[in-house]
Design a protein around this motif. Structure first.
Motif, PDB file in Angstrom:
ATOM      1  N   ASN A 240      -4.084  59.042  46.827  1.00  0.00           N
ATOM      2  CA  ASN A 240      -3.012  59.789  47.471  1.00  0.00           C
ATOM      3  C   ASN A 240      -1.705  59.014  47.470  1.00  0.00           C
ATOM      4  O   ASN A 240      -0.632  59.591  47.296  1.00  0.00           O
ATOM      5  CB  ASN A 240      -3.409  60.148  48.909  1.00  0.00           C
ATOM      6  CG  ASN A 240      -4.268  61.388  48.934  1.00  0.00           C
ATOM      7  OD1 ASN A 240      -3.851  62.439  48.468  1.00  0.00           O
ATOM      8  ND2 ASN A 240      -5.476  61.260  49.443  1.00  0.00           N
TER       9      ASN A 240
ATOM     10  N   ASN B 277       1.548  60.442  45.453  1.00  0.00           N
ATOM     11  CA  ASN B 277       2.758  60.689  46.224  1.00  0.00           C
ATOM     12  C   ASN B 277       3.897  59.732  45.881  1.00  0.00           C
ATOM     13  O   ASN B 277       5.016  59.934  46.320  1.00  0.00           O
ATOM     14  CB  ASN B 277       2.454  60.637  47.717  1.00  0.00           C
ATOM     15  CG  ASN B 277       1.807  61.918  48.188  1.00  0.00           C
ATOM     16  OD1 ASN B 277       2.479  62.921  48.356  1.00  0.00           O
ATOM     17  ND2 ASN B 277       0.492  61.908  48.329  1.00  0.00           N
ATOM     18  N   SER B 278       3.578  58.681  45.118  1.00  0.00           N
ATOM     19  CA  SER B 278       4.641  57.791  44.679  1.00  0.00           C
ATOM     20  C   SER B 278       5.229  58.268  43.355  1.00  0.00           C
ATOM     21  O   SER B 278       6.315  57.862  42.962  1.00  0.00           O
ATOM     22  CB  SER B 278       4.111  56.365  44.518  1.00  0.00           C
ATOM     23  OG  SER B 278       3.633  55.884  45.751  1.00  0.00           O
TER      24      SER B 278
ATOM     25  N   THR C 190       5.915  66.658  44.250  1.00  0.00           N
ATOM     26  CA  THR C 190       6.041  66.965  45.667  1.00  0.00           C
ATOM     27  C   THR C 190       4.642  67.204  46.218  1.00  0.00           C
ATOM     28  O   THR C 190       3.699  67.469  45.469  1.00  0.00           O
ATOM     29  CB  THR C 190       6.889  68.225  45.904  1.00  0.00           C
ATOM     30  OG1 THR C 190       6.255  69.313  45.234  1.00  0.00           O
ATOM     31  CG2 THR C 190       8.292  68.044  45.354  1.00  0.00           C
ATOM     32  N   ARG C 191       4.507  67.130  47.503  1.00  0.00           N
ATOM     33  CA  ARG C 191       3.195  67.352  48.124  1.00  0.00           C
ATOM     34  C   ARG C 191       2.728  68.780  47.862  1.00  0.00           C
ATOM     35  O   ARG C 191       1.546  69.045  47.677  1.00  0.00           O
ATOM     36  CB  ARG C 191       3.289  67.072  49.620  1.00  0.00           C
ATOM     37  CG  ARG C 191       3.607  65.614  49.880  1.00  0.00           C
ATOM     38  CD  ARG C 191       3.465  65.228  51.327  1.00  0.00           C
ATOM     39  NE  ARG C 191       3.785  63.806  51.474  1.00  0.00           N
ATOM     40  CZ  ARG C 191       3.459  63.077  52.513  1.00  0.00           C
ATOM     41  NH1 ARG C 191       2.801  63.617  53.511  1.00  0.00           N
ATOM     42  NH2 ARG C 191       3.770  61.804  52.571  1.00  0.00           N
TER      43      ARG C 191
ATOM     44  N   TYR D  73      -1.270  68.885  54.519  1.00  0.00           N
ATOM     45  CA  TYR D  73      -0.913  67.802  53.606  1.00  0.00           C
ATOM     46  C   TYR D  73       0.531  67.336  53.807  1.00  0.00           C
ATOM     47  O   TYR D  73       0.829  66.152  53.638  1.00  0.00           O
ATOM     48  CB  TYR D  73      -1.126  68.254  52.162  1.00  0.00           C
ATOM     49  CG  TYR D  73      -1.278  67.111  51.186  1.00  0.00           C
ATOM     50  CD1 TYR D  73      -2.329  66.208  51.311  1.00  0.00           C
ATOM     51  CD2 TYR D  73      -0.379  66.932  50.143  1.00  0.00           C
ATOM     52  CE1 TYR D  73      -2.476  65.162  50.420  1.00  0.00           C
ATOM     53  CE2 TYR D  73      -0.517  65.891  49.252  1.00  0.00           C
ATOM     54  CZ  TYR D  73      -1.562  65.007  49.394  1.00  0.00           C
ATOM     55  OH  TYR D  73      -1.708  63.964  48.512  1.00  0.00           O
ATOM     56  N   GLN D  74       1.410  68.271  54.178  1.00  0.00           N
ATOM     57  CA  GLN D  74       2.807  67.906  54.407  1.00  0.00           C
ATOM     58  C   GLN D  74       2.914  66.854  55.507  1.00  0.00           C
ATOM     59  O   GLN D  74       3.778  65.994  55.476  1.00  0.00           O
ATOM     60  CB  GLN D  74       3.626  69.139  54.836  1.00  0.00           C
ATOM     61  CG  GLN D  74       3.826  70.184  53.772  1.00  0.00           C
ATOM     62  CD  GLN D  74       4.662  69.707  52.607  1.00  0.00           C
ATOM     63  OE1 GLN D  74       5.477  68.812  52.748  1.00  0.00           O
ATOM     64  NE2 GLN D  74       4.429  70.283  51.435  1.00  0.00           N
TER      65      GLN D  74
ATOM     66  N   LEU E 241       5.952  58.068  51.838  1.00  0.00           N
ATOM     67  CA  LEU E 241       4.513  58.171  52.079  1.00  0.00           C
ATOM     68  C   LEU E 241       4.294  58.362  53.577  1.00  0.00           C
ATOM     69  O   LEU E 241       3.275  58.865  54.016  1.00  0.00           O
ATOM     70  CB  LEU E 241       3.795  56.905  51.613  1.00  0.00           C
ATOM     71  CG  LEU E 241       3.871  56.611  50.117  1.00  0.00           C
ATOM     72  CD1 LEU E 241       3.254  55.265  49.806  1.00  0.00           C
ATOM     73  CD2 LEU E 241       3.179  57.698  49.319  1.00  0.00           C
TER      74      LEU E 241
ATOM     75  N   GLU F 213      13.026  65.124  46.584  1.00  0.00           N
ATOM     76  CA  GLU F 213      11.888  64.211  46.426  1.00  0.00           C
ATOM     77  C   GLU F 213      11.621  63.830  44.957  1.00  0.00           C
ATOM     78  O   GLU F 213      11.475  62.663  44.621  1.00  0.00           O
ATOM     79  CB  GLU F 213      10.644  64.852  47.046  1.00  0.00           C
ATOM     80  CG  GLU F 213       9.364  64.087  46.737  1.00  0.00           C
ATOM     81  CD  GLU F 213       8.421  64.008  47.915  1.00  0.00           C
ATOM     82  OE1 GLU F 213       8.373  64.977  48.684  1.00  0.00           O
ATOM     83  OE2 GLU F 213       7.750  62.975  48.046  1.00  0.00           O
TER      84      GLU F 213
END
Lengths: 123, 201, 288
Positions: free
Chosen positions: B58, B62-63, B67-68, B196-197, C52, C71
């Protein structure tokens, strides 16, 4: 261009750099118009931070030893009066050191030497 | 986005080929053909989820420039895509092994899969990583084992429900169930997205 | 754009720990070192820079943009290296590249293979069989192959030998040569920073102690050593921490000039290393 940095010296690193570049200019090793390495190149070569080399160049620029052109780099400046004065002074220092060495060899005291200098200076 | 879906295949490496013996095993053992389609569909998405529930994964996803919302969307769309793929493979396997199957089997199998995914996907994002994947898989299998008897029990004892169902035609029933599943699946997607956000890694 | 990263009054609270009211700027084209003891809040801060973690209060801007609206654009321009291996450890570097590369618009395959060759990385070996140093090199190769403008590294040098640590510093200076790349990295090995860092951000127990250029740190902070008889409530005001021993005192000042004018030649004043500063401020910053 040779620069040697001492990490154990009390003197800040940027000062060590400015001193050595100044002396290279005054002794004629670096001549008018010659280009200096970029701030980042110098930082990399000396393995020091960019901000230190940047400061060293800024000080040299302020003192009129070098000038910078955006996008081209830094160059040794035309020697102004200040610079020449300092250059002459350096020569005088060297010559006087030689005088002192000679005086000591023949046992001439500081007083005698000062008298001699005074006599010659006022002549 | 498609890269995220494709990733599910890459992380399996050669293990992806295990899907074939896996399907054959279930063709031999399963009593209902729809079950083969269900199990086949589960294989890729849930194996990928088992890897992905890790915190490190994750952090990685996310890096990267995703986007989520996209990460979750890839999970829900990917499940549908791999379901079609698995149904294809399962159909070929059934055909080669000379087992008859109907469109109804495929529909019930995929319907069950989507319902199962809709219920379990959010769990992967609600709980901290650990044993969720195995818990979900085991409970799914148990549900499937006790599910049909319960349904027949209902059919026998609660005639109100069966009478209610019986008044529709077969096609009406299919459409109704499909709409129901689509609603549940979309709702699940939205819930997971919201969860998840807010997640911290 | 002078500040690549900007944190304004950022606060994040956890049950047993919090970072509070962090204000910091990361200047473009420079190396900013992020120091602090383990558990001081370095990782939390970095995670907020990477979105994060979302701060409870305050603003995080990267490249002048907000994560809520940009983002992808932001992350497109960031390269990241974390302390732990975040890549699928069962996969080899080739497969990992197949997953990561399509995520970036500016991925440069030939650059990636240049780094692979330079770091002598095997392409067909599972990442879990890599040594700590090799994992770090692999992360770095991946992080640099999409021409990032900002490189964020969380403890990249922990667990690495001194030779590779120094090689890494040289590499950073080399790739920063055109002045486009900005580097922000956390570490508790301060010798890496004594060498090449331009700015130092120091965090302590969730609070920012200072954010200064390495020159300012050298000008402000110093170690003062002298006889105990020189200390009294007045003179001690110049210090942030004093260590007393039968043989004399050793103190840290954050105002070198004041200390010089108070004590003159009666004490020895020496430059304080980052390690000295961290050590003496371990109890938090306060004037005695």
């Amino acid at each position: 261009m040779q620069i040697i940095i001492s990490n154990s010296s009390k003197e800040p690193i940027y000062e060590q750099i400015t001193k050595q570049i100044k002396s290279s200019i005054l002794t004629g090793k670096l001549q008018e118009g010659m280009s200096l390495p970029s701030i980042r190149q110098l930082a990399k070569d000396l393995q020091i931070s960019v901000i230190t080399t940047k400061r060293a160049y800024e000080e040299l620029e302020k003192a009129g030893f070098i000038y910078s052109i955006v996008g081209k780099g830094s160059f040794v400046a035309e020697q102004n009066l200040e610079v020449i004065k300092e250059k002459k002074l350096k020569v005088i220092e060297e010559q006087l050191s030689a005088v002192i060495t000679n005086s000591r060899e023949i046992g001439l005291s500081l007083n005698d030497l000062q008298e001699l200098l005074k006599f010659l200076y006022e002549e | 986005m498609f890269n995220l879906i494709k990733r599910d295949l890459i992380i399996h490496k050669w293990q992806i080929l295990l899907i074939v013996p896996f399907i054959i095993l279930f063709i031999i053992t399963a009593s209902d053909t729809f079950f083969v389609f269900f199990i086949a569909s589960i294989f890729i998405p849930f194996n990928a989820l088992a890897v992905d529930e890790k915190k490190e994964t994750n952090i990685l996803l996310n890096s990267l420039p995703y986007t989520r919302r996209q990460i979750i969307a890839s999970r829900y769309l990917g499940a549908i895509l791999y379901m079609f793929l698995s149904i294809g493979v399962a159909s070929i396997a059934l055909f080669v092994m000379n087992r008859p199957f109907t469109m109804t089997d495929i529909l019930i199998g995929s319907g069950t899969f989507l319902l199962f995914s809709a219920i379990t996907f959010p769990l992967f994002y609600i709980f901290k990583s650990g044993y969720i994947s195995s818990i979900v898989l085991i409970s799914g299998l148990i549900l499937l084992a006790i599910g049909p008897p319960i349904v027949s029990l209902f059919a026998e004892h609660f005639t109100v429900i069966t009478d209610f169902i019986n008044q529709f035609t077969a096609s009406e029933l299919y459409i109704g169930v499909s709409v129901f599943i689509i609603i549940i699946y979309t709702a699940s997607w939205l819930i997971t997205n919201t969860i998840y956000q807010r997640k911290a890694f | 754009m002078e500040n690549v990263v900007e944190l304004k009054n950022v606060t994040k609270k956890f049950k047993d720990f919090s970072v509070e009211n962090i204000n910091l700027q990361v200047k473009q084209g420079f190396v900013t070192g992020f120091i602090g003891a383990n558990g001081a809040g370095k990782s939390t801060t970095i995670k907020m820079m990477m979105n994060l973690l979302k701060p409870d209060a305050g603003k995080v801007n990267v490249f002048g943009l907000d994560y809520r609206t940009h983002e992808k654009e932001i992350k497109e321009r960031i390269g990241f290296v974390y302390d732990d291996n975040v890549f699928y450890e069962a996969l080899n570097l080739k497969d990992i590249k197949r997953i990561i590369a399509p995520a970036y618009k500016r991925w440069d395959n030939s650059l990636f293979y240049q780094y692979v060759e330079r770091f002598e990385l095997p392409l067909n070996k599972a990442l879990k069989k890599f040594s700590k140093g090799m994992q770090m090199k692999a992360s770095l190769a991946i992080a640099l192959s999409h021409h990032p403008e900002l490189l964020i590294m969380d403890e990249p040098t922990s667990g690495l030998d001194p030779i590779f640590r120094r090689e890494l510093m040289n590499l950073l200076q080399e790739i920063m040569m055109d002045g486009k790349l900005t580097v922000f990295f956390s570490t508790h090995i301060t010798t890496d920073l004594d060498r090449i860092a331009d700015y130092i951000v120091f965090i302590q127990k969730g609070k920012l102690v200072f954010n200064q250029s390495i020159d300012e740190v050298a000008e402000n902070y110093a170690l003062v050593k002298g006889g105990i008889d020189l200390l009294d409530t007045d003179t001690e005001k110049a210090f942030v921490h004093v260590h007393r021993a039968a043989t004399g005192f050793e103190a840290l000042t954050d105002n070198r000039k004041a200390a010089e004018s108070i004590f003159g030649d009666s004490v020895i004043i020496e430059p304080a290393s980052l390690e000295d500063i961290m050590y003496y401020l371990k109890g938090g910053i306060y004037h005695v």
